[in-house]
Design an enzyme around this catalytic site. Structure first.
Site, PDB file in Angstrom:
ATOM      1  N   ASP A  10      -0.496  -9.589   6.119  1.00 27.96           N
ATOM      2  CA  ASP A  10      -1.040 -10.192   4.905  1.00 27.96           C
ATOM      3  C   ASP A  10      -2.040  -9.255   4.229  1.00 27.96           C
ATOM      4  O   ASP A  10      -2.843  -8.590   4.899  1.00 27.96           O
ATOM      5  CB  ASP A  10      -1.730 -11.523   5.273  1.00 27.96           C
ATOM      6  CG  ASP A  10      -2.308 -12.215   4.059  1.00 27.96           C
ATOM      7  OD1 ASP A  10      -3.543 -12.224   3.916  1.00 27.96           O
ATOM      8  OD2 ASP A  10      -1.519 -12.720   3.255  1.00 27.96           O
ATOM      9  N   GLU A  58       2.599  -6.981   2.880  1.00 24.78           N
ATOM     10  CA  GLU A  58       2.483  -7.625   1.568  1.00 24.78           C
ATOM     11  C   GLU A  58       1.559  -6.776   0.691  1.00 24.78           C
ATOM     12  O   GLU A  58       0.338  -6.944   0.699  1.00 24.78           O
ATOM     13  CB  GLU A  58       1.919  -9.048   1.716  1.00 24.78           C
ATOM     14  CG  GLU A  58       1.847  -9.788   0.383  1.00 24.78           C
ATOM     15  CD  GLU A  58       0.778 -10.868   0.370  1.00 24.78           C
ATOM     16  OE1 GLU A  58      -0.213 -10.717   1.125  1.00 24.78           O
ATOM     17  OE2 GLU A  58       0.917 -11.830  -0.381  1.00 24.78           O
ATOM     18  N   HIS A  92       5.390 -18.646  -0.552  1.00 23.56           N
ATOM     19  CA  HIS A  92       4.449 -19.764  -0.582  1.00 23.56           C
ATOM     20  C   HIS A  92       3.398 -19.613  -1.673  1.00 23.56           C
ATOM     21  O   HIS A  92       2.773 -20.613  -2.067  1.00 23.56           O
ATOM     22  CB  HIS A  92       3.750 -19.879   0.779  1.00 23.56           C
ATOM     23  CG  HIS A  92       3.015 -18.628   1.166  1.00 23.56           C
ATOM     24  ND1 HIS A  92       3.655 -17.496   1.601  1.00 23.56           N
ATOM     25  CD2 HIS A  92       1.695 -18.332   1.172  1.00 23.56           C
ATOM     26  CE1 HIS A  92       2.756 -16.559   1.860  1.00 23.56           C
ATOM     27  NE2 HIS A  92       1.564 -17.034   1.608  1.00 23.56           N
ATOM     28  N   ASP A  93       3.162 -18.393  -2.173  1.00 24.83           N
ATOM     29  CA  ASP A  93       2.192 -18.183  -3.244  1.00 24.83           C
ATOM     30  C   ASP A  93       2.819 -18.327  -4.617  1.00 24.83           C
ATOM     31  O   ASP A  93       2.285 -19.001  -5.501  1.00 24.83           O
ATOM     32  CB  ASP A  93       1.563 -16.787  -3.119  1.00 24.83           C
ATOM     33  CG  ASP A  93       0.631 -16.678  -1.930  1.00 24.83           C
ATOM     34  OD1 ASP A  93       0.625 -15.630  -1.268  1.00 24.83           O
ATOM     35  OD2 ASP A  93      -0.090 -17.652  -1.653  1.00 24.83           O
TER      36      ASP A  93
END
Length: 858
Positions: free
Chosen positions: A633, A658, A739-740
């Site tokens: 992340d 990411e 999910h974002d």
């Protein structure tokens, strides 16, 4: 004389005029009375007609209400979807009829009332005025006659007054004629009112006709509804009969299956009982053998004791007799063997049965070995001769009990077969348990097929297909328990890797604000539920990626100055683990090597102890929990070289970073050339030494615009795909939403009507595609996506497959991927036969019309 004659004539004329006037007045009054009576009769008739009309309207209303009730009853009994609109139409017709009748009634009543009032008032006023005028004229005539009479007497202007009287008489006649005209007008108004009444009656009859038609329609609807109800009843009865037949068939099948299962269970129980009985019999035989061996040993000991006592008695007798010669005493075998036979056979019946019939079966080898072991301490069967001289002074040396063989102290020989078998079995059990423990901790590693690329962390096997197995709201449910049962379906559809949410305890329930890294009891479930979910995925050959949040960590304690920068748990770091340029948490570490995340303390990865603890934690997740790889992340927050160190230490099967960055825009529209954007992502991958892949954010952004009839964006100036997949396909992880960007956050959602075109692109091209959980299970796209996954698997498309783009314009996009797949997006009129430089025979396996199509090489 002439004057008297004229006066007489005038008086006669006056009397005649008065008589005519009185007669005219009487006629006018009689006519007025007659007109009044006629008007009253007509008014009474109109009132009666109105009353009748009202009664008819009331009856019509009652009939309409009854009809409405019938319609409602029929509508309730009939099928709503088939007859609702007809019933509504009937209701509307009835309501329209009622409305029309009511309006007509109101209009008639209003007209009658107004006309009656106006006519009555007009007639009364005109009659009153006419009578008053007539009376006034009569009085004036009398007065004038009196004046004329006076004038005649006075002989003044007799003739002029007479003419005036005649003129006034004429005016009276004119007034009477005007009154007659007004009466005629009143009669005409009454006729008009009668015509209106007739029109109202016609409207009422029309309303009755409409009501009759409505009743006929309702009757027809009722017949149709009854017919439909009968047909549906028949259909329902046939369906119920079919269901009953199916239920009976299922019941029979269930009975047969249950009977078969019952027979199987009974057979299994019988086999188990038989095995139990066999084991019990074997145990009984072992017990009997051991008991017999013990009895034989005890009999042997008694025999030895008897012999010793016999010898001792003989020796004492010799000593007492004083004979120096010791006689040789023969001890027959029966003395020593009687105890053995009794001990082994226990009773005469068994002994005689054995002597008469012999052994019932060949003694097995194990029994022979056990018999040999049991009998190894028994005395010999030969005759014992005591020919040894005995010294009387030496006491009798009887063996001690410990020196006599006993089954309780007997040991199996080292070369005994039972000992070997037991040792081998125990060794196998130890190896099996060790293997199970190793397999429980071991990462699934697929054996690469011949010609596949070597397994490495940046690409996996090269044929990975990732599912992001959660969304932003998954933390609200027991997610690990809910996800584990889907492993079989995921494996069947071709998913090779699942990306799970952050597992650690977190300030935010979604897991992206971690605190105690070793506490894996999160909002998604417990640590044991997580391990069970991972194990279920492994059972279906699916790799599991953990979402590792390494850039930041939430402190659990405050420093003396009130700043939350003291960490707890096993990794109890202090402010020295936080970068010094973090503006919110007063870190005392080195400056940050990336961007600052302002919501939590940013970890200083340049510290040796921090990197050591993180590597230990990652290896613990790999060996103890079972993760196979990582999704890293917010990697923009620290240098990619640290990522390389973590990957080389934990040795993941696959790793994704990411690296989120904004694309280039011009005038509110995305730029065609996004080389600068994809170069920044590739620079980060280079910093990791190629040990990690990265999400292809460039391709996602371009697809947003390209799929709206701007397919020319899907080719760069060199003829390659425009995203990271065009420059470094083996390190590009393509996706449409996560999910974002999607879920309930929706920061950058993909166009809903273009989702399948997007998946048709990324699932048929190079790179490692990612499917979002919501699309696969919640949007109803499970089967279309599974169809694309099957096409990718059949044609052997992998992360390094070459892409040859044939067309990319406003009408569509066509490309060949690898050797075995050709795909088209958009409404372009194209098929492989129209492409001159495309060889081979191609079969269309996926056809979604103007959205996308796929051909495979036969």
């Amino acid at each position: 004389m002439e004057a008297l004659k004229a006066l007489t004539v005038a008086e006669a004329k006056q009397q005649e005029y008065a008589a005519n006037l009185a007669k005219g007045r009487e006629e006018a009054l009689s006519k007025l009375e007659a007109s009044k009576e006629t008007f009253k009769a007509e008014l009474q008739k109109m009132v009666e007609e109105k009353t009748a009309l009202d009664s008819e309207l009331v009856l019509a209303k009652q009939d309409a209400f009854k009809l409405a009730l019938k319609v409602e009853g029929i509508a309730e009994l009939a099928v709503k979807h088939a007859t609702s609109y007809i019933a509504e139409d009937a209701k509307l017709k009835v309501a329209a009829a009622e409305t029309a009748a009511a309006e007509a009634t109101l209009r008639v009543e209003e007209r009658i009332r107004n006309a009656a009032d106006e006519a009555a008032s007009a007639v009364l006023l005109e009659a009153r005025s006419a009578i008053e005028e007539a009376l006034a004229a009569a009085e004036a005539a009398k007065e004038h006659a009196r004046k004329v009479e006076i004038a005649l007497v006075e002989k003044l202007n007799v003739l002029d007054n007479l003419a005036q009287v005649e003129a006034e008489a004429l005016s009276s006649q004119v007034a009477v004629s005007a009154l007659e005209q007004k009466l005629q007008i009143a009669n005409s108004e009454i006729d008009r009112l009668c015509a209106d009444i007739k029109a109202a009656e016609m409207l009422a009859r029309a309303a009755e006709e409409r009501v009759a038609k409505a009743e006929a329609s309702v009757a027809e609807i009722q017949k149709v509804a009854e017919k439909d109800a009968l047909e549906r009843e028949k259909s329902v009865k046939s369906s119920l009969q079919a269901l009953k037949d199916a239920a009976i068939a299922r019941g029979e099948a269930a009975k047969v299956a249950f009977k078969a299962e019952l027979e199987t269970l009974q057979a299994a129980m019988q086999a188990a009982e038989k095995a139990g009985r066999i084991r019990e019999q074997a145990n009984l035989r072992k017990y009997e053998a051991l008991r017999r061996s013990l009895a034989a040993a005890e009999a042997s000991a008694m025999a030895w004791k008897g012999r010793a006592l016999t010898v001792e008695g003989l020796l004492r007798k010799v000593q007492e007799d004083g004979d120096e010669t010791i006689p040789i005493i023969k001890v027959e075998t029966d003395v020593t063997t009687e105890g053995r036979m009794v001990a082994l056979l226990e009773s005469d019946s068994k002994k005689w049965d054995l002597l008469a019939n012999g052994p019932r079966r060949e003694a097995p080898e194990w029994m022979k070995r056990r018999t040999r072991v049991t009998l190894q301490g028994l005395p010999p069967r030969s005759i014992i001769a005591l020919d040894v001289p005995v010294d009387a002074a030496v006491p009798l040396q009887v063996p001690l009990p410990d020196e006599v063989w006993s089954i309780a102290r007997a040991k199996v020989k080292q070369d005994d077969i039972f000992l070997k078998e037991a040792a081998e079995k125990e060794a196998l059990d130890v190896q099996r348990r060790a293997l199970e423990r190793a397999l429980h901790r071991k990462t699934i590693r697929r054996l690469s097929e011949e010609g596949d690329e070597k397994m490495e962390s940046g690409t996996g096997s090269g044929r990975e297909i990732v599912l992001q197995a959660f969304n932003w709201e998954s933390c609200r449910r027991k997610w690990y328990l809910e996800l584990a049962p889907k492993a079989a379906d995921l494996s069947h559809c071709g998913i090779t890797t699942v990306w799970l949410p952050p597992p650690t305890q977190s300030v935010a329930p979604q897991g992206y604000m971690p605190s105690d890294l070793y506490n894996l009891n999160s909002a998604y479930g417990t640590q044991e539920e997580l391990k069970s979910c991972i194990e279920e995925m492994h059972n279906h050959d699916i790799l599991v990626l953990g979402d590792a949040v390494l850039n930041h960590r939430c402190a659990q304690k405050q420093s003396p100055n009130g700043i939350w920068n003291v960490f707890g748990g096993k990794l109890a770091w202090g402010p020295e683990a936080i970068v010094r340029d973090d503006p919110n948490f007063q870190g005392r570490g080195n400056p940050s090597s990336g961007d600052i995340f302002h919501a939590a303390p940013n970890i200083d990865h340049s510290q040796e102890f921090v990197r050591h603890d993180i590597k230990e934690w990652l290896n613990w997740l790999r060996t103890e929990i079972g993760y196979d790889g990582w999704r890293l992340d917010f990697v923009r927050g620290f240098w990619g070289g640290y990522v390389k160190e973590y990957i080389e230490s934990s040795k993941p099967a696959f790793a994704i970073g990411e690296y989120w960055d904004s694309l280039g825009y011009e005038g509110g529209n995305i730029c065609y050339n996004q080389d600068a954007h994809r170069q920044r992502i590739i620079n980060w991958i280079n910093a990791t030494g190629g040990t990690s892949s990265a999400f292809d954010v460039t391709t996602k952004g371009i697809l947003h615009a390209a799929l709206h009839n701007e397919y020319w964006r899907l080719i760069d100036p060199r003829g390659k795909p425009p995203g990271v997949m065009g420059w470094w396909p083996s390190r590009a992880v393509t996706f449409l939403e996560n999910h974002d960007t999607g879920s309930t956050q929706g920061h950058w959602p993909f166009p809903r009507d273009k989702l399948m075109q997007g998946y048709a692109y990324i699932l048929t091209h190079c790179g490692t595609p990612t499917v979002f959980y919501d699309h696969f299970y919640d949007f109803g796209l499970h089967d279309p996506i599974a169809e694309l996954l099957a096409a990718r698997t059949r044609t052997g498309v992998h992360c390094r497959s070459p892409v040859k783009i044939f067309h990319a314009n406003k009408n569509g996009y066509v490309a060949q991927v690898g050797d075995n797949l050709v795909m088209k997006i958009g409404g372009m009129d194209w098929n492989p036969s129209k492409q001159n430089d495309l060889v081979g025979s191609w079969e269309r396996t996926v056809d979604k019309g103007g959205d996308y199509q796929i051909w495979e090489l036969r």
